[in-house]
Design a protein around this motif. Structure first.
Motif, PDB file in Angstrom:
ATOM      1  N   HIS A 131      -5.046   1.287   1.511  1.00  0.00           N
ATOM      2  CA  HIS A 131      -4.894   1.230   2.970  1.00  0.00           C
ATOM      3  C   HIS A 131      -5.634   2.389   3.634  1.00  0.00           C
ATOM      4  N   ALA A 133      -4.801   4.211   5.951  1.00  0.00           N
ATOM      5  CA  ALA A 133      -3.932   5.328   6.342  1.00  0.00           C
ATOM      6  C   ALA A 133      -3.635   6.252   5.165  1.00  0.00           C
ATOM      7  N   ALA A 178       5.789   4.710   2.286  1.00  0.00           N
ATOM      8  CA  ALA A 178       7.175   4.477   2.716  1.00  0.00           C
ATOM      9  C   ALA A 178       7.388   4.987   4.139  1.00  0.00           C
ATOM     10  N   ALA A 179       6.938   6.220   4.413  1.00  0.00           N
ATOM     11  CA  ALA A 179       7.262   6.852   5.697  1.00  0.00           C
ATOM     12  C   ALA A 179       6.532   6.213   6.869  1.00  0.00           C
ATOM     13  N   THR A 180       5.295   5.737   6.638  1.00  0.00           N
ATOM     14  CA  THR A 180       4.546   5.214   7.783  1.00  0.00           C
ATOM     15  C   THR A 180       4.623   3.694   7.872  1.00  0.00           C
ATOM     16  N   GLY A 181       5.289   3.059   6.907  1.00  0.00           N
ATOM     17  CA  GLY A 181       5.440   1.613   6.992  1.00  0.00           C
ATOM     18  C   GLY A 181       4.179   0.844   6.649  1.00  0.00           C
ATOM     19  N   ILE A 182       3.434   1.319   5.649  1.00  0.00           N
ATOM     20  CA  ILE A 182       2.241   0.575   5.204  1.00  0.00           C
ATOM     21  C   ILE A 182       2.696  -0.669   4.446  1.00  0.00           C
ATOM     22  N   PRO A 183       2.287  -1.868   4.893  1.00  0.00           N
ATOM     23  CA  PRO A 183       2.737  -3.080   4.200  1.00  0.00           C
ATOM     24  C   PRO A 183       1.915  -3.366   2.952  1.00  0.00           C
ATOM     25  N   ARG A 185       0.303  -6.074   1.597  1.00  0.00           N
ATOM     26  CA  ARG A 185      -0.055  -7.415   2.032  1.00  0.00           C
ATOM     27  C   ARG A 185      -1.574  -7.539   2.117  1.00  0.00           C
ATOM     28  N   ARG A 195     -10.820  -4.566   5.620  1.00  0.00           N
ATOM     29  CA  ARG A 195      -9.916  -3.983   4.628  1.00  0.00           C
ATOM     30  C   ARG A 195     -10.412  -4.259   3.205  1.00  0.00           C
TER      31      ARG A 195
END
Lengths: 425, 122
Positions: A131, A133, A178-183, A185, A195
């Motif tokens: 990802h 991020a 976990a903390a930033t909510g990376i899916p 998917r 991506r």
């Protein structure tokens, strides 16, 4: 011929101890799916990944003695699930969730290989690990661990990065997910191309790191080039309509096919001196087939162009027959996708072949600000200067290249060119 | 998940934007808030220009009042909103469509907000 074939060749099962190579391939075939399954059940990639990593270490120890079990995936899944539950139990604040979890856990799957027609369930995990991020250097480490099932120590040895650094990168990346909510998917629509390019870049970096390590004097028990090729195959199989996925696979195959001829008795052999009969024909053919599959999709991109350039170099019986005008044309097209200084340097080499060393050198010289600390920039300049008869300048450039490379085989190559032991400082 | 999205820009570049262009972008900003209404938990606030900022800073002998923003950065936060979306990809998709990003020197920072306070307990 993907990784699950390795798990399929279970003739060593039973009493014979399994080779580490077979163990690694078996683990790799299973790891990502188990991480994905446990992440779904426990709702935490961090927990799932730690539990699987631990299970893999247990598996490797056990299988070295007993051989690979009939269902290696089920073995690791069971061990990993037990480890995950242990971890959950140890953390008091999860206590109330425990009852719920234990009930919702899926049964152990006997044959964890993907069902026919299903999109590969390893892909969402791979896209999550790559990802944007997540810091670029952490993407490679996390992918190797979570998707390819390598241990932190293996990643460190194979990529020449200290083990503590690798461990830290992985921990931070997982926390960030976990903390930033990376899916986890595979994105759809317009985002997917962008991506996917990040994923393919991670695979390509992995492949290049393997070559940094080769000849670096490190005793790596794992060739990252193998893992990169394996990943490229999985991606191309899972996303058959993505031209660039086939492009990268083609590129890696065309490179890998020449691997055996790249060194002779530990010495590096450059492309124009390689014994072409030592190239892996089957792999070259597969590379060409992948490139054709990509071309039929009519969605050009940088990986396909890189692969097409590699194909120009492998298509002829001798280096002198290389169609440099074609190579130069492809580099001109590539510039529209990738204006990185390395691409421009490679284009300068092709330009020198087509329009002469003087033009090529002028082009290479425009890259001094960006590539002044890159040994191959100096090596290219040395070669062109020598062709122009400027021998003193050529020696100076080679000397700089020698200083800037840390790879022993490359140093010896430059020393041979200079015929000078005085370079050993 | 809940995120704060912070809209930042570079005041000296903002000043160079022709008024009619600024007006056009601003209209799209209104449309953006309407379009994403269901995910906007709190539309937050648009801030007065950074020259109006006053900062209270730690000092060895007690807090010190300083005129100006907390950082010397060229960029300044111009506003913020709180959004509630399934994951980071959804938050980033919203941030990418922020109309002001058409103007040079702008950015949008996306930060998850703390919703589980158990980590601060014990």
């Amino acid at each position: 011929m993907n990784g699950s074939d390795a798990a399929g060749s279970r003739d060593t099962r039973g009493c014979t101890a399994a080779s580490d190579r077979l163990l690694a391939e078996t683990v790799r075939a299973e790891a990502a799916r188990i991480v994905a399954t446990l992440t779904a059940s426990f709702g935490s990639l961090d927990l799932a990944e730690e539990a699987v990593a631990e299970a893999i270490e247990e598996a490797v120890r056990a299988w070295r003695r007993t051989g690979i079990p009939r269902h290696p995936g089920a073995w690791i899944t069971q061990a990993a699930r037990r480890n995950a539950l242990d971890r959950v139990r140890r953390e008091a604040r999860y206590r109330e969730k425990l009852g719920l979890l234990a009930r919702s856990l899926p049964d152990v799957v006997d044959e964890p290989t993907g069902g026919a027609g299903d999109r590969d369930d390893r892909l969402p995990l791979l896209f999550g690990c790559c990802h944007p991020a997540i810091a670029p250097e952490a993407r490679v480490a996390l992918t190797l661990r979570a998707v390819c099932g390598l241990t932190t120590a293996q990643i460190a040895r194979a990529s020449l990065v200290p083990e503590t650094t690798v461990a830290q990168r992985i921990v931070r990346a997982k926390r960030r997910i976990a903390a930033t909510g990376i899916p986890l998917r595979v994105p759809e629509g317009r985002d997917r191309v962008e991506r996917l390019d990040l994923v393919l870049t991670v695979v390509s970096v992995m492949y290049s790191e393997a070559h940094l390590a080769a000849g670096g004097g490190a005793e790596a028990d794992r060739d990252l080039a193998d893992d990169a090729l394996w990943l490229a195959r999985i991606i191309a199989e899972a996303l058959p309509s993505e031209a660039e996925a086939h492009g990268l696979l083609a590129l890696l195959l065309l490179h890998r096919a020449r691997e055996t001829a790249r060194s002779d008795g530990g010495e590096l052999v450059l492309l124009d001196r390689q014994d072409r009969s030592r190239w892996d024909r089957a792999m070259l053919d597969e590379g060409h087939r992948e490139l054709e599959r990509a071309a039929r999709l009519r969605r050009p991109g940088r990986w396909q162009l890189h692969a097409a350039i590699a194909a120009c170099h492998t298509d002829t019986a001798a280096a002198e027959e290389t169609d440099w005008l074609q190579v130069l044309t492809l580099y001109d097209l590539l510039l529209a996708h990738d204006r990185s200084p390395i691409v421009r340097l490679n284009r300068a080499v092709a330009l020198a072949q087509v329009e002469g060393p003087c033009v090529g050198l002028a082009e290479a010289d425009t890259l001094g600000d960006e590539l002044g600390r890159y040994h191959l920039w100096h090596a290219v300049r040395a070669r062109l200067l020598r062709e122009l008869g400027r021998d003193d300048d050529a020696v100076g450039a080679d000397r700089r290249a020698w200083e800037l490379t840390s790879n022993d085989a490359e140093r010896r190559l430059i020393e041979a060119r200079l015929g000078a032991p005085r370079f050993r400082s | 998940m809940k995120y704060v999205i912070m809209f930042t820009s570079t005041p000296e570049l903002d000043a160079a934007v022709p008024p009619e262009r600024a007006q056009e972008v601003y209209e799209r900003v209104y449309a953006w808030f309407q379009q994403h209404g269901e995910h906007i938990e709190d539309s937050g606030a648009e801030l007065q220009p950074v020259e109006t900022a006053t900062t209270v800073r730690h000092g060895a002998d007690g807090p010190v009042v300083v005129d100006g923003p907390f950082t010397e950065a060229r960029e300044a936060v111009g506003g913020f909103s709180i959004i509630d979306v399934p994951d980071l990809d959804a938050a980033l998709a919203m941030a990418r469509s922020w109309p002001m990003l058409d103007l040079p020197g702008t950015s949008v920072e996306v930060r998850p907000i703390v919703t589980d306070y158990s980590q601060f307990e014990q």
